[in-house]
Design a protein around this motif. Sequence first.
Motif, PDB file in Angstrom:
ATOM      1  N   UNK A 152       0.847  -1.188   0.000  1.00 52.52           N
ATOM      2  CA  UNK A 152       0.000   0.000   0.000  1.00 52.52           C
ATOM      3  C   UNK A 152       0.889   1.246   0.000  1.00 52.52           C
ATOM      4  N   UNK A 153       0.272   2.406   0.151  1.00 54.53           N
ATOM      5  CA  UNK A 153       0.997   3.667   0.121  1.00 54.53           C
ATOM      6  C   UNK A 153       2.204   3.620   1.057  1.00 54.53           C
ATOM      7  N   UNK A 154       3.363   3.989   0.536  1.00 52.92           N
ATOM      8  CA  UNK A 154       4.601   3.945   1.312  1.00 52.92           C
ATOM      9  C   UNK A 154       5.332   2.619   1.221  1.00 52.92           C
ATOM     10  N   UNK A 155       4.788   1.662   0.467  1.00 49.99           N
ATOM     11  CA  UNK A 155       5.388   0.325   0.387  1.00 49.99           C
ATOM     12  C   UNK A 155       6.573   0.250  -0.564  1.00 49.99           C
ATOM     13  N   UNK A 156       7.388  -0.780  -0.343  1.00 48.33           N
ATOM     14  CA  UNK A 156       8.524  -1.121  -1.207  1.00 48.33           C
ATOM     15  C   UNK A 156       8.399  -2.592  -1.556  1.00 48.33           C
ATOM     16  N   UNK A 157       8.611  -2.946  -2.826  1.00 49.93           N
ATOM     17  CA  UNK A 157       8.412  -4.331  -3.252  1.00 49.93           C
ATOM     18  C   UNK A 157       9.685  -5.156  -3.052  1.00 49.93           C
ATOM     19  N   UNK A 158       9.720  -6.066  -2.065  1.00 52.83           N
ATOM     20  CA  UNK A 158      10.925  -6.875  -1.834  1.00 52.83           C
ATOM     21  C   UNK A 158      11.222  -7.840  -2.968  1.00 52.83           C
ATOM     22  N   UNK A 159      10.189  -8.306  -3.662  1.00 52.08           N
ATOM     23  CA  UNK A 159      10.417  -9.201  -4.791  1.00 52.08           C
ATOM     24  C   UNK A 159      11.226  -8.496  -5.877  1.00 52.08           C
ATOM     25  N   UNK A 160      10.904  -7.231  -6.132  1.00 49.50           N
ATOM     26  CA  UNK A 160      11.647  -6.455  -7.124  1.00 49.50           C
ATOM     27  C   UNK A 160      13.089  -6.245  -6.672  1.00 49.50           C
ATOM     28  N   UNK A 161      13.258  -6.005  -5.376  1.00 50.56           N
ATOM     29  CA  UNK A 161      14.617  -5.825  -4.843  1.00 50.56           C
ATOM     30  C   UNK A 161      15.432  -7.096  -5.036  1.00 50.56           C
ATOM     31  N   UNK A 162      14.826  -8.252  -4.750  1.00 49.11           N
ATOM     32  CA  UNK A 162      15.522  -9.528  -4.941  1.00 49.11           C
ATOM     33  C   UNK A 162      15.864  -9.752  -6.404  1.00 49.11           C
ATOM     34  N   UNK A 163      14.954  -9.359  -7.303  1.00 49.10           N
ATOM     35  CA  UNK A 163      15.212  -9.516  -8.735  1.00 49.10           C
ATOM     36  C   UNK A 163      16.369  -8.649  -9.193  1.00 49.10           C
ATOM     37  N   UNK A 164      16.409  -7.416  -8.697  1.00 53.48           N
ATOM     38  CA  UNK A 164      17.468  -6.500  -9.116  1.00 53.48           C
ATOM     39  C   UNK A 164      18.849  -7.027  -8.765  1.00 53.48           C
ATOM     40  N   UNK A 165      18.955  -7.678  -7.618  1.00 54.50           N
ATOM     41  CA  UNK A 165      20.262  -8.144  -7.157  1.00 54.50           C
ATOM     42  C   UNK A 165      20.403  -9.662  -7.250  1.00 54.50           C
ATOM     43  N   UNK A 166      19.470 -10.302  -7.957  1.00 51.72           N
ATOM     44  CA  UNK A 166      19.520 -11.751  -8.110  1.00 51.72           C
ATOM     45  C   UNK A 166      19.387 -12.174  -9.545  1.00 51.72           C
ATOM     46  N   UNK A 167      18.332 -12.923  -9.828  1.00 49.99           N
ATOM     47  CA  UNK A 167      18.159 -13.518 -11.157  1.00 49.99           C
ATOM     48  C   UNK A 167      17.784 -12.497 -12.220  1.00 49.99           C
ATOM     49  N   UNK A 168      17.206 -11.370 -11.796  1.00 48.42           N
ATOM     50  CA  UNK A 168      16.792 -10.366 -12.764  1.00 48.42           C
ATOM     51  C   UNK A 168      15.416 -10.617 -13.358  1.00 48.42           C
ATOM     52  N   UNK A 169      14.724 -11.696 -12.913  1.00 54.61           N
ATOM     53  CA  UNK A 169      13.384 -12.000 -13.417  1.00 54.61           C
ATOM     54  C   UNK A 169      12.451 -12.295 -12.243  1.00 54.61           C
ATOM     55  N   UNK A 170      11.190 -11.932 -12.438  1.00 57.45           N
ATOM     56  CA  UNK A 170      10.207 -12.095 -11.379  1.00 57.45           C
ATOM     57  C   UNK A 170       9.766 -13.551 -11.262  1.00 57.45           C
ATOM     58  N   UNK A 171       9.467 -13.959 -10.022  1.00 57.43           N
ATOM     59  CA  UNK A 171       8.929 -15.291  -9.754  1.00 57.43           C
ATOM     60  C   UNK A 171       7.440 -15.250  -9.455  1.00 57.43           C
TER      61      UNK A 171
END
Length: 227
Positions: free
Chosen positions: A79-98
């Motif tokens: 919700x408002x003020x949120x950060x997506x941890x899945x995106x963070x993991x993708x940026x520094x990991x596989x680069x693709x969403x699960x």
Amino acid sequence: MRHTDCGEVGDQAHPALLGLDETDRSDLFRRCRQLDIPAGTKIFGSGEACAGLPLIIKGAIRLQMSGISGNEIVLYRLKTGGVCPLSLACLFGSGRYDAEAIAEEDSHVLLLTGSTVERLIDEDPTFRRYVLESYGERMRTLMGVVEEVAFGRVSERLAERLLSIQRDCVVNATHQTLAAELGTAREVISRLLKDFERKGLVRLERGKVELIDITRLEQFSNATRHN
């Protein structure tokens, strides 16, 4: 979904960016993108390349996974003020969403590139702390999902879910939506709801569940939990 350059967003600045001074924030806004996302839009899907780290300025976004059978499970909501941890993991990991992300409300999002995120984590303590705390909070949410799916009885969880989301004794949700919330098949939810209806606990209508006997639903949930 409308993409534009960020420019200045003024008082819409995300809490993770409040540690930046005016110059750094203006520079960041010039290099990021903003997304205006209508409700119901799929923002990204499983297997797609990660475009960046979304910061939720306003709105609500649901993250979910789909199995080979077609069953869905809701992982968490932002919700408002949120950060997506899945995106963070993708940026520094596989680069693709699960998983996939769906806008549940009209939403406005700032999308930061991977290089910008990496620089902010290195240089800005406020951003680093906010992102790590958000990551930890979502991990606790995911652990709760795993615990419910692995150890909770679906009938109990369904009764609890109906009670928690009802408004004036009405739940506006399809059987598929409830199944996704609880990590099970639509057929399971339909069967359980039919059983609840036979017991006089609910009345079923298309896309809606009317709660007939709140007290007995609460008793059913409590009794199931302690069996």
